[in-house]
Write a protein that holds these residues in place. Structure first.
Motif, PDB file in Angstrom:
ATOM      1  N   GLU A   1       0.818  -1.207   0.000  1.00 23.77           N
ATOM      2  CA  GLU A   1       0.000   0.000   0.000  1.00 23.77           C
ATOM      3  C   GLU A   1       0.857   1.264   0.000  1.00 23.77           C
ATOM      4  N   LEU A   2       1.967   1.237   0.730  1.00 28.58           N
ATOM      5  CA  LEU A   2       2.840   2.413   0.807  1.00 28.58           C
ATOM      6  C   LEU A   2       3.466   2.785  -0.535  1.00 28.58           C
ATOM      7  N   ALA A   3       3.541   1.849  -1.460  1.00 29.60           N
ATOM      8  CA  ALA A   3       4.102   2.137  -2.777  1.00 29.60           C
ATOM      9  C   ALA A   3       3.132   2.968  -3.623  1.00 29.60           C
ATOM     10  N   ALA A   4       1.863   3.020  -3.229  1.00 24.52           N
ATOM     11  CA  ALA A   4       0.827   3.804  -3.916  1.00 24.52           C
ATOM     12  C   ALA A   4       0.740   3.456  -5.402  1.00 24.52           C
ATOM     13  N   VAL A   5       0.811   2.169  -5.715  1.00 21.22           N
ATOM     14  CA  VAL A   5       0.690   1.698  -7.093  1.00 21.22           C
ATOM     15  C   VAL A   5      -0.732   1.221  -7.317  1.00 21.22           C
ATOM     16  N   LYS A   6      -1.332   1.656  -8.411  1.00 21.17           N
ATOM     17  CA  LYS A   6      -2.663   1.162  -8.755  1.00 21.17           C
ATOM     18  C   LYS A   6      -2.541   0.269  -9.997  1.00 21.17           C
ATOM     19  N   PHE A   7      -2.081  -0.928  -9.767  1.00 24.12           N
ATOM     20  CA  PHE A   7      -1.877  -1.886 -10.849  1.00 24.12           C
ATOM     21  C   PHE A   7      -3.213  -2.457 -11.299  1.00 24.12           C
ATOM     22  N   ARG A   8      -3.401  -2.574 -12.598  1.00 24.15           N
ATOM     23  CA  ARG A   8      -4.629  -3.117 -13.178  1.00 24.15           C
ATOM     24  C   ARG A   8      -4.274  -4.301 -14.077  1.00 24.15           C
ATOM     25  N   HIS A   9      -4.597  -5.513 -13.612  1.00 24.09           N
ATOM     26  CA  HIS A   9      -4.310  -6.704 -14.410  1.00 24.09           C
ATOM     27  C   HIS A   9      -4.967  -6.648 -15.782  1.00 24.09           C
TER      28      HIS A   9
ATOM     29  N   ASP B   1       4.805   6.265 -19.614  1.00 27.54           N
ATOM     30  CA  ASP B   1       5.599   6.138 -18.402  1.00 27.54           C
ATOM     31  C   ASP B   1       5.396   7.352 -17.493  1.00 27.54           C
ATOM     32  N   ASP B   2       4.281   8.038 -17.702  1.00 29.33           N
ATOM     33  CA  ASP B   2       3.900   9.155 -16.828  1.00 29.33           C
ATOM     34  C   ASP B   2       3.593   8.584 -15.442  1.00 29.33           C
ATOM     35  N   CYS B   3       4.057   9.229 -14.414  1.00 26.82           N
ATOM     36  CA  CYS B   3       3.898   8.747 -13.027  1.00 26.82           C
ATOM     37  C   CYS B   3       2.442   8.434 -12.677  1.00 26.82           C
ATOM     38  N   VAL B   4       1.517   9.270 -13.136  1.00 25.00           N
ATOM     39  CA  VAL B   4       0.114   9.102 -12.740  1.00 25.00           C
ATOM     40  C   VAL B   4      -0.537   7.860 -13.353  1.00 25.00           C
ATOM     41  N   VAL B   5       0.121   7.222 -14.307  1.00 22.14           N
ATOM     42  CA  VAL B   5      -0.427   5.994 -14.876  1.00 22.14           C
ATOM     43  C   VAL B   5      -0.425   4.876 -13.835  1.00 22.14           C
ATOM     44  N   CYS B   6       0.593   4.854 -12.987  1.00 24.01           N
ATOM     45  CA  CYS B   6       0.723   3.773 -11.990  1.00 24.01           C
ATOM     46  C   CYS B   6       0.515   4.237 -10.555  1.00 24.01           C
TER      47      CYS B   6
ATOM     48  N   GLY C   1      11.676   0.459 -11.718  1.00 20.63           N
ATOM     49  CA  GLY C   1      12.514   0.337 -12.910  1.00 20.63           C
ATOM     50  C   GLY C   1      12.040  -0.747 -13.858  1.00 20.63           C
ATOM     51  N   THR C   2      11.670  -1.924 -13.324  1.00 16.65           N
ATOM     52  CA  THR C   2      11.205  -2.992 -14.215  1.00 16.65           C
ATOM     53  C   THR C   2       9.899  -2.593 -14.887  1.00 16.65           C
ATOM     54  N   CYS C   3       9.032  -1.902 -14.154  1.00 20.65           N
ATOM     55  CA  CYS C   3       7.759  -1.472 -14.737  1.00 20.65           C
ATOM     56  C   CYS C   3       7.974  -0.392 -15.803  1.00 20.65           C
ATOM     57  N   VAL C   4       8.798   0.606 -15.498  1.00 23.96           N
ATOM     58  CA  VAL C   4       9.059   1.685 -16.455  1.00 23.96           C
ATOM     59  C   VAL C   4       9.723   1.127 -17.713  1.00 23.96           C
ATOM     60  N   ASN C   5      10.696   0.233 -17.558  1.00 24.61           N
ATOM     61  CA  ASN C   5      11.349  -0.373 -18.722  1.00 24.61           C
ATOM     62  C   ASN C   5      10.348  -1.126 -19.587  1.00 24.61           C
TER      63      ASN C   5
END
Length: 153
Positions: A93-101, A146-151, A133-137
């Motif tokens: 939760e602290l990473a504040a990532v909103k991943f969408r499968h 790769d805009d920050c607000v996407v994730c 890094g793995t996600c951005v790559n």
């Protein structure tokens, strides 16, 4: 101690956790099952659902009823309890990532790219470390934003 916390924060995984029931992914994949057969919301929702005891029993009511682990599965079903699966991958939760499968599956990203070849595993293990890094790559390789607000929210 700080290093361990950071590893857990970025990977969302505590290595070596035992699942409540043996689940040999390779055996199921050898039978022709695809990831979405058990993780049915991976291509339609934000989260990939972990299989319910009811879903497992759709097959195991009649198939491989004497196999290791199936007796335990049947006990969960008989008691009307869900299997307390332990997620192998997740973002803290602290990473504040909103991943969408679903968005990834619908874009043609194969499950093995983020989860490794689970179909060859007897026990699902985290083999790919998820970092920014793995996600951005990956986003750049697949011409995704790769805009920050996407994730991050």
């Amino acid at each position: 101690m700080r290093f361990l916390f950071l590893v857990l924060l970025t990977t969302g995984v505590i290595y070596g956790q035992q699942q409540p029931i043996e689940f040999p992914h390779n055996t199921h994949m050898d039978q022709g099952l695809a990831c979405v057969d058990c993780h049915s919301t991976a291509d339609t929702a934000a989260a990939a659902e972990l299989p319910s005891v009811t879903k497992c029993m759709l097959c195991h009511e009649k198939i491989a009823v004497d196999a290791p682990g199936v007796a335990e599965l049947r006990e969960f079903a008989k008691r009307g309890h869900e299997i307390p699966w332990i997620r192998v991958y997740r973002f803290e939760e602290l990473a504040a990532v909103k991943f969408r499968h679903a968005a990834h599956v619908q874009s043609g990203i194969n499950c093995v790219e983020c989860h490794g070849d689970v179909g060859e595993m007897t026990v699902a293990m985290p083999v790919i470390k998820h970092t920014m890094g793995t996600c951005v790559n990956c986003h750049r390789k697949n011409q995704a934003s790769d805009d920050c607000v996407v994730c991050h929210y």
